[in-house]
Structure formats: structure tokens, C-alpha cells
Design an enzyme around this catalytic site. Structure first.
Site, PDB file in Angstrom:
ATOM      1  N   PRO A   1       0.824  -1.207   0.000  1.00 29.03           N
ATOM      2  CA  PRO A   1       0.000   0.000   0.000  1.00 29.03           C
ATOM      3  C   PRO A   1       0.861   1.260   0.000  1.00 29.03           C
ATOM      4  CG  PRO A   1      -0.743  -1.535   1.682  1.00 29.03           C
ATOM      5  CD  PRO A   1       0.555  -2.048   1.168  1.00 29.03           C
ATOM      6  N   PHE A   2       0.447   2.227  -0.811  1.00 27.48           N
ATOM      7  CA  PHE A   2       1.103   3.530  -0.873  1.00 27.48           C
ATOM      8  C   PHE A   2       0.029   4.571  -0.624  1.00 27.48           C
ATOM      9  CE2 PHE A   2       2.722   7.377  -2.694  1.00 27.48           C
ATOM     10  CZ  PHE A   2       4.093   7.332  -2.468  1.00 27.48           C
TER      11      PHE A   2
END
Length: 65
Positions: free
Chosen positions: A2-3
């Protein structure tokens, strides 16, 4: 991995920004079961004169209040 990319108006304290990073990281970990070392968080602070909604900047809104 996840970013999480957050744009936020300038003016928060380092402690507030650190808490936000922590909470976003924990939320992604809980929701996605992502390993903590794989979660990336970027905070982008924008001057209040460069952040607008409805053609009114935050700086203008604060001046009017």
C-alpha cells in the site's frame, strides 16, 4: 504494498503529522492485513494560498472568518 499519498494544508505540528502517519499505517494494516514494513505513507504539505475549494483558498477562508 500500500502507498498512501496525502495532501494536507500546512500548519500542523510535527507531532500531529506523526500521529497521522501512524493512524494511516495502522488503518491500512488492519483493513488490508498488509505487513507494516510494506506500508508507505507520504504527506505533502501545501501552502494555504495554494489549496482551494469552491474557488476560495484556505488562506482566504481564514481571513474572512
Amino acid at each position: 504494498m500500500p502507498f498512501i499519498d496525502v495532501t494536507i494544508a500546512e500548519g500542523r505540528s510535527p507531532d500531529e503529522l506523526r500521529r497521522l502517519i501512524h493512524e494511516l499505517t495502522q488503518a491500512a494494516h488492519r483493513a488490508l492485513d498488509a505487513p507494516l514494513p510494506n506500508i508507505r505513507v507520504v504527506l505533502r504539505e501545501t501552502p494555504k494560498t495554494h489549496f482551494a475549494a469552491g474557488d476560495v483558498t484556505i488562506a482566504e477562508r481564514e481571513t474572512r472568518a
